[in-house]
Design an enzyme around this catalytic site. Structure first.
Site, PDB file in Angstrom:
ATOM      1  CB  SER A 196      -1.101   0.046   1.281  1.00  0.00           C
ATOM      2  OG  SER A 196      -1.900  -1.017   1.318  1.00  0.00           O
TER       3      SER A 196
HETATM    4  N1  SAH Z   1      -0.202  -5.613   4.086  1.00  0.00           N
HETATM    5  C1  SAH Z   1       0.753  -5.882   3.009  1.00  0.00           C
HETATM    6  C2  SAH Z   1      -0.073  -5.642   1.382  1.00  0.00           C
HETATM    7  C3  SAH Z   1      -1.284  -6.420   1.430  1.00  0.00           C
HETATM    8  S1  SAH Z   1      -1.556  -6.773  -0.320  1.00  0.00           S
HETATM    9  C4  SAH Z   1       1.841  -5.093   2.756  1.00  0.00           C
HETATM   10  O1  SAH Z   1       2.356  -4.424   3.815  1.00  0.00           O
HETATM   11  O2  SAH Z   1       2.648  -5.162   1.852  1.00  0.00           O
HETATM   12  C5  SAH Z   1      -2.946  -8.070   0.145  1.00  0.00           C
HETATM   13  C6  SAH Z   1      -2.354  -9.429   0.661  1.00  0.00           C
HETATM   14  O3  SAH Z   1      -3.531 -10.285   0.828  1.00  0.00           O
HETATM   15  C7  SAH Z   1      -1.761 -10.354  -0.714  1.00  0.00           C
HETATM   16  O4  SAH Z   1      -0.527 -10.681  -0.356  1.00  0.00           O
HETATM   17  C8  SAH Z   1      -2.754 -11.441  -0.789  1.00  0.00           C
HETATM   18  O5  SAH Z   1      -2.280 -12.409  -1.289  1.00  0.00           O
HETATM   19  C9  SAH Z   1      -3.278 -11.615   0.770  1.00  0.00           C
HETATM   20  N2  SAH Z   1      -4.343 -12.452   0.730  1.00  0.00           N
HETATM   21  C10 SAH Z   1      -5.585 -12.374  -0.033  1.00  0.00           C
HETATM   22  N3  SAH Z   1      -6.530 -13.018   0.551  1.00  0.00           N
HETATM   23  C11 SAH Z   1      -6.215 -13.598   1.793  1.00  0.00           C
HETATM   24  C12 SAH Z   1      -6.602 -14.440   2.563  1.00  0.00           C
HETATM   25  N4  SAH Z   1      -7.823 -15.139   2.511  1.00  0.00           N
HETATM   26  N5  SAH Z   1      -5.979 -14.834   3.574  1.00  0.00           N
HETATM   27  C13 SAH Z   1      -4.655 -14.310   4.049  1.00  0.00           C
HETATM   28  N6  SAH Z   1      -4.046 -13.220   2.862  1.00  0.00           N
HETATM   29  C14 SAH Z   1      -4.881 -13.141   1.741  1.00  0.00           C
END
Ligand code: SAH
Length: 216
Positions: free
Chosen positions: A63
């Site tokens: 983000s």
């Molecule tokens: N917080 C992260 C950015 C999040 S991007 C940072 O600081 O970089 C969103 C992430 O959520 C992705 O890596 C994706 O693979 C993950 N994601 C999507 N669905 C999910 C689920 N059900 N459980 C865990 N992670 C998930």
């Protein structure tokens, strides 16, 4: 590390975060202390402190710094909390949380992203974070309850298991809406009730899983 990363981080905090109204000094210090360039692919290192999200591989994104600071500030952490993050991605948000809370658990569905994040967090000596692989739309009941829950992927509604894993007084922040566009919601657990606030418009990648969007 580039010799000037601390200057870049300081500038990022001043111009993108403090200038937009985030005043919590602990949040500002944490954002200044995490080397964000170590959480993006090599090709994007130069752009790591810019005012935008960046690709991190596997179709996912880290983000924009302001959004990380804004969501973190909404949790109102004092330092003694147990925090759950859903959507580890690069591990950057988890690193920021590690500076602000006692214990952080973060859940990622993609094993390769989880492994990479685990390595980065360990290299920085952030030993109070544990990276788990799994479907975070179910929360992480084995370590519940949490004082704060931060969801960094978007769902059509707040996954019902998450507020159930909040402590009394706990706060949950999550982007809720359709696949392209959402609003941040903050839920606060007070004397057995959940108080819900609807905040900024945001755009997060989808939360895929049992209580999110279908994975295929
Ligand atoms: N917080 C992260 C950015 C999040 S991007 C940072 O600081 O970089 C969103 C992430 O959520 C992705 O890596 C994706 O693979 C993950 N994601 C999507 N669905 C999910 C689920 N059900 N459980 C865990 N992670 C998930």
């Amino acid at each position: 590390m580039p010799p000037d990363w601390r200057t870049l981080a300081e500038q990022m905090v001043k111009e993108q975060i403090a200038a937009r109204g985030i005043g919590d000094p602990r949040v500002l210090t944490a954002m200044q202390s995490v080397p964000r360039h170590l959480f993006v692919p090599e090709a994007y290192r130069e752009a790591a402190y810019g005012d935008h999200p960046l690709p991190i591989g596997a179709g996912q994104t880290i983000s924009q710094p302001f959004i990380v600071a804004y969501m973190t500030a909404l949790l109102r952490l004092q330092g003694n909390e147990k925090v759950l993050e859903i959507g580890t991605g690069s591990g950057y948000q988890a690193a920021v949380l590690a500076h602000l809370a006692q214990e952080v658990h973060t859940v990622e569905r993609l094993p390769q992203l989880a492994a990479q994040a685990r390595e980065r967090l360990a290299a920085l000596g952030l030993n109070n974070v544990r990276v788990h692989v799994g479907d975070g739309s179910r929360g992480l009941p084995e370590h519940a309850p949490y004082d704060a829950i931060l969801v960094t992927a978007a769902a059509p509604e707040v996954p019902p298991p998450l507020p159930e894993q909040l402590n009394e007084g706990g706060r949950l922040i999550a982007p809720v809406g359709d696949r392209g566009y959402q609003h941040l919601e903050r839920w606060t657990h007070r004397r057995g009730h959940l108080q819900r606030e609807i905040l900024e418009a945001v755009a997060f990648v989808p939360l895929l899983g049992e209580h999110g969007w279908p994975a295929s």
